[in-house]
Design an enzyme around this catalytic site. Structure first.
Site, PDB file in Angstrom:
ATOM      1  CB  ALA A 180      -0.917  -0.001   1.227  1.00 30.49           C
ATOM      2  CG  ASP A 181       2.711   5.122  -1.223  1.00 34.26           C
ATOM      3  OD1 ASP A 181       3.572   5.032  -0.316  1.00 34.26           O
ATOM      4  OD2 ASP A 181       2.563   6.148  -1.900  1.00 34.26           O
TER       5      ASP A 181
END
Length: 235
Positions: free
Chosen positions: A115-116
Protein backbone atom coordinates in the site's frame (compact mmCIF):
# COMPACT_ATOMS: atom_id res chain seq x y z
CA UNK A 1 -18.56 13.27 13.63
CA UNK A 2 -17.38 11.48 10.52
CA UNK A 3 -19.31 11.64 7.26
CA UNK A 4 -19.65 8.55 5.11
CA UNK A 5 -18.84 9.75 1.59
CA UNK A 6 -15.98 7.87 -0.02
CA UNK A 7 -14.33 7.68 -3.41
CA UNK A 8 -12.63 4.66 -4.89
CA UNK A 9 -11.11 3.17 -7.97
CA UNK A 10 -9.72 -0.27 -8.61
CA UNK A 11 -7.99 -2.05 -11.47
CA UNK A 12 -7.96 -4.03 -13.69
CA UNK A 13 -11.76 -4.17 -13.65
CA UNK A 14 -12.98 -0.84 -12.28
CA UNK A 15 -12.23 2.79 -13.03
CA UNK A 16 -15.01 4.74 -11.35
CA UNK A 17 -15.85 6.69 -8.20
CA UNK A 18 -18.85 5.72 -6.08
CA UNK A 19 -20.36 6.02 -2.62
CA UNK A 20 -19.66 3.17 -0.25
CA UNK A 21 -22.78 1.22 0.74
CA UNK A 22 -21.23 -1.95 2.16
CA UNK A 23 -22.59 -2.55 5.65
CA UNK A 24 -20.56 -3.83 8.57
CA UNK A 25 -22.49 -7.11 8.40
CA UNK A 26 -21.49 -7.67 4.76
CA UNK A 27 -17.91 -6.72 5.57
CA UNK A 28 -17.81 -9.25 8.43
CA UNK A 29 -19.12 -11.98 6.14
CA UNK A 30 -16.44 -11.15 3.58
CA UNK A 31 -13.72 -11.50 6.22
CA UNK A 32 -15.18 -14.80 7.44
CA UNK A 33 -15.44 -16.11 3.88
CA UNK A 34 -11.82 -15.24 3.15
CA UNK A 35 -10.52 -16.79 6.38
CA UNK A 36 -12.45 -20.02 5.74
CA UNK A 37 -10.52 -20.49 2.50
CA UNK A 38 -7.24 -20.73 4.40
CA UNK A 39 -4.18 -18.74 3.39
CA UNK A 40 -1.04 -17.06 4.68
CA UNK A 41 -0.79 -13.30 4.66
CA UNK A 42 2.20 -10.96 4.30
CA UNK A 43 1.88 -7.23 4.91
CA UNK A 44 4.50 -5.32 2.96
CA UNK A 45 4.58 -2.34 5.30
CA UNK A 46 6.07 -1.28 8.61
CA UNK A 47 3.32 1.31 9.18
CA UNK A 48 1.86 0.94 12.67
CA UNK A 49 -1.50 2.15 11.38
CA UNK A 50 -1.64 -0.45 8.61
CA UNK A 51 -0.62 -3.19 11.05
CA UNK A 52 -3.39 -2.13 13.41
CA UNK A 53 -6.02 -1.96 10.66
CA UNK A 54 -5.18 -5.42 9.31
CA UNK A 55 -5.22 -6.85 12.84
CA UNK A 56 -8.60 -5.20 13.46
CA UNK A 57 -9.86 -6.96 10.33
CA UNK A 58 -9.14 -10.24 12.12
CA UNK A 59 -6.07 -11.44 10.23
CA UNK A 60 -2.79 -12.92 11.39
CA UNK A 61 0.11 -11.83 9.22
CA UNK A 62 3.86 -11.49 8.93
CA UNK A 63 5.77 -8.35 7.96
CA UNK A 64 8.19 -8.08 5.04
CA UNK A 65 9.23 -4.56 4.11
CA UNK A 66 10.40 -3.19 0.78
CA UNK A 67 13.69 -1.35 0.41
CA UNK A 68 12.87 1.10 -2.36
CA UNK A 69 13.55 4.77 -3.06
CA UNK A 70 10.03 6.16 -3.15
CA UNK A 71 11.31 9.58 -4.19
CA UNK A 72 12.66 8.05 -7.41
CA UNK A 73 9.10 7.19 -8.47
CA UNK A 74 7.30 10.23 -9.88
CA UNK A 75 3.80 10.60 -11.32
CA UNK A 76 1.74 13.72 -11.97
CA UNK A 77 -1.49 12.33 -10.54
CA UNK A 78 -1.65 11.24 -6.88
CA UNK A 79 -3.74 8.19 -7.80
CA UNK A 80 -1.06 7.05 -10.27
CA UNK A 81 1.72 7.76 -7.78
CA UNK A 82 0.33 5.70 -4.89
CA UNK A 83 -0.38 2.78 -7.22
CA UNK A 84 3.10 2.96 -8.76
CA UNK A 85 4.79 3.01 -5.34
CA UNK A 86 2.66 0.11 -4.08
CA UNK A 87 3.60 -1.83 -7.22
CA UNK A 88 7.29 -1.10 -6.67
CA UNK A 89 6.99 -2.37 -3.09
CA UNK A 90 5.19 -5.47 -4.36
CA UNK A 91 7.88 -6.28 -6.91
CA UNK A 92 10.76 -5.65 -4.53
CA UNK A 93 9.28 -7.86 -1.81
CA UNK A 94 8.60 -10.68 -4.27
CA UNK A 95 12.23 -10.45 -5.38
CA UNK A 96 13.37 -10.43 -1.75
CA UNK A 97 11.33 -13.58 -1.09
CA UNK A 98 12.99 -15.38 -4.00
CA UNK A 99 10.25 -14.98 -6.59
CA UNK A 100 6.73 -16.35 -6.92
CA UNK A 101 8.02 -19.79 -7.89
CA UNK A 102 8.87 -20.31 -4.22
CA UNK A 103 5.13 -20.40 -3.45
CA UNK A 104 3.79 -22.38 -6.42
CA UNK A 105 3.76 -25.78 -4.66
CA UNK A 106 2.54 -24.59 -1.25
CA UNK A 107 -0.72 -26.27 -0.23
CA UNK A 108 -2.10 -22.94 0.95
CA UNK A 109 -1.80 -19.67 -0.99
CA UNK A 110 0.24 -16.78 0.37
CA UNK A 111 -1.17 -13.30 -0.19
CA UNK A 112 0.99 -10.17 -0.27
CA UNK A 113 -0.52 -6.78 0.58
CA UNK A 114 1.28 -3.56 -0.30
CA UNK A 115 0.00 0.00 0.00
CA UNK A 116 0.93 3.65 -0.23
CA UNK A 117 -0.58 6.98 0.82
CA UNK A 118 -0.13 10.62 -0.11
CA UNK A 119 -1.80 13.83 0.97
CA UNK A 120 -2.99 16.34 -1.62
CA UNK A 121 -3.18 19.98 -0.54
CA UNK A 122 -4.43 22.57 -3.02
CA UNK A 123 -3.58 20.24 -5.86
CA UNK A 124 -0.01 19.56 -4.68
CA UNK A 125 1.08 16.05 -3.68
CA UNK A 126 2.56 15.83 -0.20
CA UNK A 127 4.60 12.83 0.87
CA UNK A 128 6.49 12.43 4.16
CA UNK A 129 8.01 15.75 5.23
CA UNK A 130 11.80 15.72 5.05
CA UNK A 131 12.58 18.74 7.23
CA UNK A 132 11.11 20.83 10.06
CA UNK A 133 10.51 23.64 7.60
CA UNK A 134 8.49 21.38 5.33
CA UNK A 135 6.55 19.87 8.24
CA UNK A 136 5.74 23.37 9.50
CA UNK A 137 4.49 24.40 6.06
CA UNK A 138 2.34 21.28 5.83
CA UNK A 139 0.66 21.53 9.23
CA UNK A 140 0.15 25.30 9.08
CA UNK A 141 -1.64 24.76 5.78
CA UNK A 142 -4.13 22.34 7.33
CA UNK A 143 -5.14 24.78 10.07
CA UNK A 144 -8.69 25.96 9.37
CA UNK A 145 -8.53 24.24 5.99
CA UNK A 146 -8.59 20.74 4.55
CA UNK A 147 -6.46 18.20 2.74
CA UNK A 148 -7.16 15.21 0.56
CA UNK A 149 -5.74 11.74 1.13
CA UNK A 150 -5.24 9.08 -1.53
CA UNK A 151 -4.40 5.52 -0.42
CA UNK A 152 -3.67 2.56 -2.66
CA UNK A 153 -3.68 -1.15 -1.90
CA UNK A 154 -2.50 -4.11 -3.96
CA UNK A 155 -3.21 -7.73 -3.04
CA UNK A 156 -1.31 -10.46 -4.87
CA UNK A 157 -1.73 -14.21 -4.60
CA UNK A 158 1.88 -15.44 -4.74
CA UNK A 159 0.79 -19.00 -5.53
CA UNK A 160 -1.29 -18.15 -8.60
CA UNK A 161 -0.02 -14.71 -9.60
CA UNK A 162 -3.54 -13.27 -9.51
CA UNK A 163 -3.56 -9.66 -8.28
CA UNK A 164 -5.97 -6.84 -7.68
CA UNK A 165 -5.26 -3.23 -6.84
CA UNK A 166 -6.81 0.18 -6.61
CA UNK A 167 -7.15 3.34 -4.56
CA UNK A 168 -9.54 5.30 -2.41
CA UNK A 169 -9.81 8.99 -1.54
CA UNK A 170 -10.85 10.85 1.59
CA UNK A 171 -10.90 14.50 2.66
CA UNK A 172 -9.97 15.74 6.13
CA UNK A 173 -11.30 19.07 7.44
CA UNK A 174 -9.55 20.85 10.31
CA UNK A 175 -10.41 23.48 12.89
CA UNK A 176 -7.81 26.14 13.57
CA UNK A 177 -4.71 24.47 15.02
CA UNK A 178 -2.97 26.49 17.79
CA UNK A 179 0.63 27.52 17.23
CA UNK A 180 1.84 25.57 20.27
CA UNK A 181 0.25 22.40 18.94
CA UNK A 182 1.89 22.96 15.56
CA UNK A 183 5.26 23.48 17.25
CA UNK A 184 4.83 20.29 19.29
CA UNK A 185 3.88 18.32 16.18
CA UNK A 186 6.94 19.38 14.19
CA UNK A 187 9.11 18.26 17.10
CA UNK A 188 7.48 14.82 17.15
CA UNK A 189 9.29 12.13 15.13
CA UNK A 190 6.03 10.51 14.00
CA UNK A 191 5.23 13.58 11.88
CA UNK A 192 8.10 12.67 9.56
CA UNK A 193 6.98 9.06 9.13
CA UNK A 194 3.53 9.70 7.62
CA UNK A 195 2.34 11.20 4.36
CA UNK A 196 1.83 14.94 4.60
CA UNK A 197 2.85 14.81 8.27
CA UNK A 198 -0.79 13.94 8.89
CA UNK A 199 -1.89 11.29 11.40
CA UNK A 200 -5.51 11.39 12.59
CA UNK A 201 -4.97 9.32 15.71
CA UNK A 202 -2.24 11.59 17.11
CA UNK A 203 -3.53 12.95 20.45
CA UNK A 204 -2.29 16.43 19.59
CA UNK A 205 -4.11 16.68 16.27
CA UNK A 206 -7.30 14.66 16.85
CA UNK A 207 -9.07 17.42 18.88
CA UNK A 208 -8.72 19.76 15.89
CA UNK A 209 -10.27 17.49 13.26
CA UNK A 210 -13.65 18.83 12.18
CA UNK A 211 -14.76 15.97 9.92
CA UNK A 212 -13.58 13.28 7.55
CA UNK A 213 -15.30 12.79 4.20
CA UNK A 214 -14.51 9.18 3.38
CA UNK A 215 -13.01 6.33 5.35
CA UNK A 216 -10.82 7.00 8.36
CA UNK A 217 -8.98 3.79 7.43
CA UNK A 218 -8.21 5.33 4.04
CA UNK A 219 -6.62 8.32 5.77
CA UNK A 220 -4.64 5.95 7.99
CA UNK A 221 -3.27 4.13 4.96
CA UNK A 222 -5.24 0.92 4.36
CA UNK A 223 -8.83 1.04 3.05
CA UNK A 224 -10.53 -1.88 4.82
CA UNK A 225 -13.35 -2.66 2.41
CA UNK A 226 -11.16 -2.40 -0.67
CA UNK A 227 -8.52 -4.61 0.93
CA UNK A 228 -11.10 -7.23 1.91
CA UNK A 229 -12.66 -7.13 -1.55
CA UNK A 230 -9.30 -7.80 -3.18
CA UNK A 231 -8.41 -10.59 -0.73
CA UNK A 232 -11.58 -12.43 -1.70
CA UNK A 233 -11.05 -11.82 -5.42
CA UNK A 234 -7.51 -13.24 -5.54
CA UNK A 235 -8.27 -16.40 -3.57
Amino acid sequence: MFASLSFRSSFPLLSSQSSSSTSQAIFSRMVKKAMEKGFKLILGSQSMARKRILAEMGYDFTIVTADIDEKAIRKDKPEDLVVAIAEAKENEIISKLGGESQFAKDPKPTLLITADTVVVYKGVIREKPTSKEEALEFIRGYSGSHGGVVSSVIVRNLKTGVRRGGWEKAEVYFHEIPKQVIDDLINDAITYKVAGGLTLEHPLISPFIDSVMGGVDTVMGLPKELTEKFINEVL
